[in-house]
Design an enzyme around this catalytic site. Structure first.
Site, PDB file in Angstrom:
ATOM      1  N   GLY A  31      47.781  41.308 -11.724  1.00  0.00           N
ATOM      2  CA  GLY A  31      46.769  42.167 -11.117  1.00  0.00           C
ATOM      3  C   GLY A  31      45.873  42.791 -12.169  1.00  0.00           C
ATOM      4  CG  HIS A  37      42.933  38.002 -14.316  1.00  0.00           C
ATOM      5  ND1 HIS A  37      42.771  39.305 -14.737  1.00  0.00           N
ATOM      6  CD2 HIS A  37      44.164  37.627 -14.729  1.00  0.00           C
ATOM      7  CE1 HIS A  37      43.866  39.696 -15.365  1.00  0.00           C
ATOM      8  NE2 HIS A  37      44.720  38.702 -15.383  1.00  0.00           N
ATOM      9  CD  GLN A  61      55.336  39.788 -18.014  1.00  0.00           C
ATOM     10  OE1 GLN A  61      55.569  39.027 -17.077  1.00  0.00           O
ATOM     11  NE2 GLN A  61      54.227  39.669 -18.735  1.00  0.00           N
ATOM     12  N   GLY A 147      45.185  31.568 -19.302  1.00  0.00           N
ATOM     13  CA  GLY A 147      44.143  31.873 -20.285  1.00  0.00           C
ATOM     14  C   GLY A 147      44.631  31.645 -21.710  1.00  0.00           C
ATOM     15  CG  ASP A 150      47.790  36.486 -22.626  1.00  0.00           C
ATOM     16  OD1 ASP A 150      47.977  37.478 -23.329  1.00  0.00           O
ATOM     17  OD2 ASP A 150      47.171  36.522 -21.550  1.00  0.00           O
ATOM     18  CD  GLN A 153      51.580  34.692 -20.467  1.00  0.00           C
ATOM     19  OE1 GLN A 153      52.222  35.725 -20.382  1.00  0.00           O
ATOM     20  NE2 GLN A 153      50.442  34.513 -19.806  1.00  0.00           N
ATOM     21  CB  VAL A 176      36.284  35.543 -20.131  1.00  0.00           C
ATOM     22  CG1 VAL A 176      34.966  36.205 -19.747  1.00  0.00           C
ATOM     23  CG2 VAL A 176      36.478  34.254 -19.341  1.00  0.00           C
ATOM     24  CB  SER A 185      42.808  42.572 -22.346  1.00  0.00           C
ATOM     25  OG  SER A 185      44.053  43.215 -22.160  1.00  0.00           O
ATOM     26  CB  SER A 186      44.833  44.289 -17.487  1.00  0.00           C
ATOM     27  OG  SER A 186      44.696  43.035 -16.856  1.00  0.00           O
TER      28      SER A 186
HETATM   29  O1  PAF Z   1      49.779  36.798 -18.242  1.00  0.00           O
HETATM   30  C1  PAF Z   1      50.267  37.495 -17.326  1.00  0.00           C
HETATM   31  O2  PAF Z   1      49.554  38.180 -16.604  1.00  0.00           O
HETATM   32  C2  PAF Z   1      51.771  37.476 -17.111  1.00  0.00           C
HETATM   33  O3  PAF Z   1      52.460  37.388 -18.315  1.00  0.00           O
HETATM   34  C3  PAF Z   1      52.229  36.405 -16.118  1.00  0.00           C
HETATM   35  C4  PAF Z   1      51.962  34.999 -16.647  1.00  0.00           C
HETATM   36  C5  PAF Z   1      51.531  36.578 -14.780  1.00  0.00           C
HETATM   37  C6  PAF Z   1      53.749  36.523 -15.883  1.00  0.00           C
HETATM   38  O4  PAF Z   1      54.084  37.766 -15.344  1.00  0.00           O
END
Ligand code: PAF
Length: 282
Positions: A31, A37, A61, A147, A150, A153, A176, A185-186
């Protein structure tokens, strides 16, 4: 656009879409959606007949309970952004739906999660890999969009999918950036105006590293120093790590001989930001 809260519901909707011959794209998120996003959702919507976006702030996480609690939650705004970007289904489960009981089964990423963020956020990628695997099993999409911001990730997930034979294609999508270069980034929402300006030095540092690589420099130490010198011009920015790493394995390298990423994590006040750029030698 349909909004669903249960695994059974999203699974049924996805199976129905596939029965209609539609390819299913998936964008997992926590979110607080921003233009980064939106680009993932729009890309999926352009390439797939149905796009599922998950919105779930995953507690497993976060290393610090406070960070989890302070994570922005903006569901109504996020639903609007999903609709505008072309999502067909939003999967927004509760914590109880995702974790009805404490987990006894986890996905433990190996060496790919050892350095960089993995070193400073113990257990973070175990939480990410596990929730992403759970989401993949719930949604059963054909493609999943992540994206490149990250980058570690993304590498953790690509490794998991390859090694565990998961039947989903991972599609990396370019970072972006805001006008000044700051990666979307959030967490940017938590920066004050002055911090936001200072944070642009991170991308400037990465560009300085890239300029060295493009000029033929292959010693990672020299490349890092060029980036650190630029970032050091903003004393309010505290660098956590700045490394040159193999793009696939995320192992830091001493000499650049294949595709690499230059990756940085830094703190501005209480906000931790990450960014990276990729380079492939000619
Ligand atoms: O990148 C994120 O927003 C989170 O790490 C993800 C991939 C949704 C997992 O919770």
């Amino acid at each position: 656009m349909r909004v669903m809260a249960t695994i059974a519901g999203v699974r049924e909707a996805v199976r129905a879409a596939r029965c209609e011959g539609r390819r299913v794209g998936f964008v997992p998120t926590m979110g607080a959606l921003h233009a980064g996003h939106v680009s993932l959702i729009a890309r999926s919507a352009a390439e797939c007949g149905a796009t599922v976006v998950s919105i779930f702030v995953n507690p497993s996480q976060f290393n610090q309970a406070e960070d989890f609690e302070r994570y922005p939650r903006t569901l109504e705004r996020d639903l609007e952004a999903c609709r505008a970007a072309g999502a067909s289904i939003v999967f927004a489960p509760s914590n109880e739906e995702m974790y009805p009981r404490p987990l006894s089964t986890w996905i433990e990423p190996g060496a790919v999660a050892e350095h960089l963020c993995g070193r400073f956020r113990p257990g973070h990628f175990r939480g990410v890999a596990t929730v992403v695997a759970k989401l993949f099993h719930a949604v059963e999409a054909d493609r999943a969009y992540f994206g490149e911001k990250d980058a570690q990730q993304l590498a953790v997930i690509q490794t998991m999918v390859a090694e565990l034979n998961m039947a989903v294609e991972i599609v990396p999508v370019a970072t972006v950036r805001e006008a000044g270069g700051l990666a979307m980034s959030s967490r940017n929402e938590r920066l004050g105006a002055e911090e936001r300006r200072a944070a642009t030095v991170l991308y400037a540092g990465l560009r300085a590293a890239l300029a060295r690589l493009e000029a033929g420099e292959r010693e990672a130490r020299v490349v890092r120093e060029a980036a650190l010198e630029t970032v050091g011009r903003e004393p309010s920015v505290r660098v956590e790590y700045l490394e040159v790493a193999d793009a696939g394995t995320m192992q830091p390298v001493e000499r650049v001989s294949g595709p690499v990423r230059v990756l940085v994590a830094a703190w501005l006040g209480g906000v931790r930001l990450i960014d990276n750029v990729g380079f492939v030698p000619g």
